[in-house]
Design a protein around this motif. Sequence first.
Motif, PDB file in Angstrom:
ATOM      1  N   PHE A 118       6.474  -3.004   4.917  1.00  0.00           N
ATOM      2  CA  PHE A 118       6.812  -1.688   5.348  1.00  0.00           C
ATOM      3  C   PHE A 118       7.225  -1.352   6.725  1.00  0.00           C
ATOM      4  CE2 PHE A 118       5.208   2.390   7.438  1.00  0.00           C
ATOM      5  CZ  PHE A 118       5.840   3.358   6.538  1.00  0.00           C
ATOM      6  N   ASP A 119       6.531  -2.090   7.701  1.00  0.00           N
ATOM      7  CA  ASP A 119       7.008  -2.156   9.009  1.00  0.00           C
ATOM      8  C   ASP A 119       8.244  -2.602   9.285  1.00  0.00           C
ATOM      9  OD1 ASP A 119       5.933  -1.062  11.450  1.00  0.00           O
ATOM     10  OD2 ASP A 119       5.180  -3.207  12.033  1.00  0.00           O
ATOM     11  N   ALA A 120       8.587  -3.763   8.653  1.00  0.00           N
ATOM     12  CA  ALA A 120       9.737  -4.391   9.003  1.00  0.00           C
ATOM     13  C   ALA A 120      10.813  -3.448   8.377  1.00  0.00           C
ATOM     14  CB  ALA A 120       9.721  -5.831   8.246  1.00  0.00           C
ATOM     15  N   ILE A 121      10.861  -2.799   7.384  1.00  0.00           N
ATOM     16  CA  ILE A 121      11.706  -1.814   6.875  1.00  0.00           C
ATOM     17  C   ILE A 121      11.992  -0.968   7.637  1.00  0.00           C
ATOM     18  CG2 ILE A 121      12.449  -0.201   4.824  1.00  0.00           C
ATOM     19  CD1 ILE A 121      10.952  -2.589   3.123  1.00  0.00           C
ATOM     20  N   VAL A 122      10.906  -0.180   8.061  1.00  0.00           N
ATOM     21  CA  VAL A 122      11.067   1.080   8.968  1.00  0.00           C
ATOM     22  C   VAL A 122      11.857   0.682  10.475  1.00  0.00           C
ATOM     23  CG1 VAL A 122       9.687   2.655  10.450  1.00  0.00           C
ATOM     24  CG2 VAL A 122       9.173   2.068   8.171  1.00  0.00           C
ATOM     25  N   GLN A 123      11.483  -0.667  11.078  1.00  0.00           N
ATOM     26  CA  GLN A 123      11.988  -1.005  12.157  1.00  0.00           C
ATOM     27  C   GLN A 123      13.444  -1.068  12.026  1.00  0.00           C
ATOM     28  OE1 GLN A 123       9.957  -4.235  13.977  1.00  0.00           O
ATOM     29  NE2 GLN A 123       8.125  -3.432  13.758  1.00  0.00           N
TER      30      GLN A 123
ATOM     31  N   ILE B 100      13.604   6.874   4.770  1.00  0.00           N
ATOM     32  CA  ILE B 100      12.335   6.637   4.109  1.00  0.00           C
ATOM     33  C   ILE B 100      11.588   7.910   3.953  1.00  0.00           C
ATOM     34  CG2 ILE B 100      10.133   5.359   4.061  1.00  0.00           C
ATOM     35  CD1 ILE B 100      11.691   3.469   5.952  1.00  0.00           C
ATOM     36  N   ALA B 101      11.735   8.555   2.640  1.00  0.00           N
ATOM     37  CA  ALA B 101      10.964   9.760   2.433  1.00  0.00           C
ATOM     38  C   ALA B 101       9.591   9.935   2.173  1.00  0.00           C
ATOM     39  CB  ALA B 101      11.695  10.609   1.214  1.00  0.00           C
ATOM     40  N   LEU B 102       8.993   8.784   1.974  1.00  0.00           N
ATOM     41  CA  LEU B 102       7.525   8.702   1.110  1.00  0.00           C
ATOM     42  C   LEU B 102       7.064   7.264   1.270  1.00  0.00           C
ATOM     43  CD1 LEU B 102       5.316  10.596  -0.119  1.00  0.00           C
ATOM     44  CD2 LEU B 102       6.354   9.841  -2.329  1.00  0.00           C
ATOM     45  N   LEU B 103       5.838   7.561   1.653  1.00  0.00           N
ATOM     46  CA  LEU B 103       5.016   6.153   1.550  1.00  0.00           C
ATOM     47  C   LEU B 103       4.122   6.565   0.456  1.00  0.00           C
ATOM     48  CD1 LEU B 103       3.767   3.429   2.115  1.00  0.00           C
ATOM     49  CD2 LEU B 103       2.233   4.562   3.756  1.00  0.00           C
ATOM     50  N   VAL B 104       3.823   5.683  -0.626  1.00  0.00           N
ATOM     51  CA  VAL B 104       3.075   5.886  -1.676  1.00  0.00           C
ATOM     52  C   VAL B 104       1.787   4.645  -1.339  1.00  0.00           C
ATOM     53  CG1 VAL B 104       2.610   5.984  -4.228  1.00  0.00           C
ATOM     54  CG2 VAL B 104       4.468   6.953  -3.143  1.00  0.00           C
ATOM     55  N   CYS B 105       0.507   5.235  -1.241  1.00  0.00           N
ATOM     56  CA  CYS B 105      -0.410   4.189  -1.167  1.00  0.00           C
ATOM     57  C   CYS B 105      -1.559   4.511  -2.152  1.00  0.00           C
ATOM     58  CB  CYS B 105      -1.045   4.046   0.141  1.00  0.00           C
ATOM     59  SG  CYS B 105      -2.246   2.796   0.516  1.00  0.00           S
ATOM     60  N   ASP B 106      -2.099   3.301  -2.711  1.00  0.00           N
ATOM     61  CA  ASP B 106      -3.143   3.322  -3.687  1.00  0.00           C
ATOM     62  C   ASP B 106      -4.370   2.826  -3.442  1.00  0.00           C
ATOM     63  OD1 ASP B 106      -2.295   0.805  -3.631  1.00  0.00           O
ATOM     64  OD2 ASP B 106      -2.756   0.414  -5.517  1.00  0.00           O
ATOM     65  N   ARG B 107      -4.529   2.772  -2.044  1.00  0.00           N
ATOM     66  CA  ARG B 107      -6.027   2.311  -1.578  1.00  0.00           C
ATOM     67  C   ARG B 107      -6.045   3.145  -0.072  1.00  0.00           C
ATOM     68  NH1 ARG B 107      -5.594  -3.078   0.708  1.00  0.00           N
ATOM     69  NH2 ARG B 107      -7.419  -2.104   1.625  1.00  0.00           N
TER      70      ARG B 107
ATOM     71  N   PRO C 195      -4.177  -0.186   6.069  1.00  0.00           N
ATOM     72  CA  PRO C 195      -3.720  -0.193   7.443  1.00  0.00           C
ATOM     73  C   PRO C 195      -2.326   0.550   7.247  1.00  0.00           C
ATOM     74  CG  PRO C 195      -4.755  -2.300   6.967  1.00  0.00           C
ATOM     75  CD  PRO C 195      -4.758  -1.624   5.549  1.00  0.00           C
ATOM     76  N   VAL C 196      -1.470   0.241   6.031  1.00  0.00           N
ATOM     77  CA  VAL C 196      -0.136   0.830   6.004  1.00  0.00           C
ATOM     78  C   VAL C 196      -0.171   2.342   6.367  1.00  0.00           C
ATOM     79  CG1 VAL C 196      -0.030   1.074   3.403  1.00  0.00           C
ATOM     80  CG2 VAL C 196       1.875   0.574   4.727  1.00  0.00           C
ATOM     81  N   ILE C 197      -1.345   3.006   6.078  1.00  0.00           N
ATOM     82  CA  ILE C 197      -1.154   4.531   6.114  1.00  0.00           C
ATOM     83  C   ILE C 197      -1.026   4.871   7.684  1.00  0.00           C
ATOM     84  CG2 ILE C 197      -2.649   6.697   5.794  1.00  0.00           C
ATOM     85  CD1 ILE C 197      -3.973   4.938   3.393  1.00  0.00           C
ATOM     86  N   GLU C 198      -1.879   4.104   8.409  1.00  0.00           N
ATOM     87  CA  GLU C 198      -1.724   4.433   9.872  1.00  0.00           C
ATOM     88  C   GLU C 198      -0.293   4.155  10.498  1.00  0.00           C
ATOM     89  OE1 GLU C 198      -4.091   2.573  13.804  1.00  0.00           O
ATOM     90  OE2 GLU C 198      -5.256   3.039  12.043  1.00  0.00           O
ATOM     91  N   LYS C 199       0.262   2.923   9.889  1.00  0.00           N
ATOM     92  CA  LYS C 199       1.742   2.781  10.304  1.00  0.00           C
ATOM     93  C   LYS C 199       2.496   3.873  10.009  1.00  0.00           C
ATOM     94  CE  LYS C 199       1.107  -2.164  10.287  1.00  0.00           C
ATOM     95  NZ  LYS C 199       1.283  -3.537   9.672  1.00  0.00           N
ATOM     96  N   ALA C 200       2.411   4.303   8.552  1.00  0.00           N
ATOM     97  CA  ALA C 200       3.343   5.571   8.215  1.00  0.00           C
ATOM     98  C   ALA C 200       3.113   6.775   9.168  1.00  0.00           C
ATOM     99  CB  ALA C 200       3.178   5.764   6.690  1.00  0.00           C
ATOM    100  N   GLN C 201       1.919   7.195   9.437  1.00  0.00           N
ATOM    101  CA  GLN C 201       1.485   8.187  10.297  1.00  0.00           C
ATOM    102  C   GLN C 201       2.168   7.849  11.767  1.00  0.00           C
ATOM    103  OE1 GLN C 201      -2.662   8.294  10.111  1.00  0.00           O
ATOM    104  NE2 GLN C 201      -2.824   9.407   8.339  1.00  0.00           N
ATOM    105  N   LYS C 202       2.064   6.886  12.255  1.00  0.00           N
ATOM    106  CA  LYS C 202       2.793   6.436  13.414  1.00  0.00           C
ATOM    107  C   LYS C 202       4.276   6.852  13.301  1.00  0.00           C
ATOM    108  CE  LYS C 202       4.083   2.286  14.976  1.00  0.00           C
ATOM    109  NZ  LYS C 202       4.078   0.827  15.280  1.00  0.00           N
TER     110      LYS C 202
END
Length: 192
Positions: free
Chosen positions: A15-20, A31-38, A42-49
């Motif tokens: 996720f981080d590599a794609i966003v960068q 990137i319109a949306l991150l969908v997380c099932d947990r 940690p990916v949630i914090e990255k998306a918030q950043k």
Amino acid sequence: MNNIAIFASGSGSNFDAIVQKVEKGELDVNIALLVCDRIGAPVIEKAQKYEIDTVVYRPKSFSDKSEYERAVLDDCRKRDVEFIVLAGYMRLIGPTLLQPFEQRIINIHPSLLPAFPGKDAIGQALEKRVKVTGVTIHFVDGGMDTGPIIAQEAIEVSDADTAIDIKRKIQAVEHRLYPKVIQSLFIKEESQ
């Protein structure tokens, strides 16, 4: 510009590599949306950043997989998502999402499929003592890592390599190859 949703369950390194790559202008998507099932991944914090819209659902709080996927589908539709990119999403996609996004969901897997599908591909490769493994990017179908292959890249495995060593080698390939393949898919689509 195409709207994509990224689905992830864990640390979010892809996720981080794609966003960068998007931020550097090397990948022409929104990137319109991150969908997380947990919850708490940690990916949630990255998306918030990165100020990316995020939905986090606990699948067990739904009556069945179809109800869960309908909620996810609604979130994708609200944001005009055209393509789904799985980046460490640890669930099989069912027909509720597969049908409306046919040939528009891709996944990355840490092996040279069809070898070592499913969980712990690195562990499977170590157990079989292979000398070569790698990365596969493929379209998602109803099976586990069985969809048509888009791209693959091999890495060598030495006798001294641990699971951590192999993971590092694979992630180096993933972080370079996945954004490149995503970009090539959109260039192909625009020319049709």
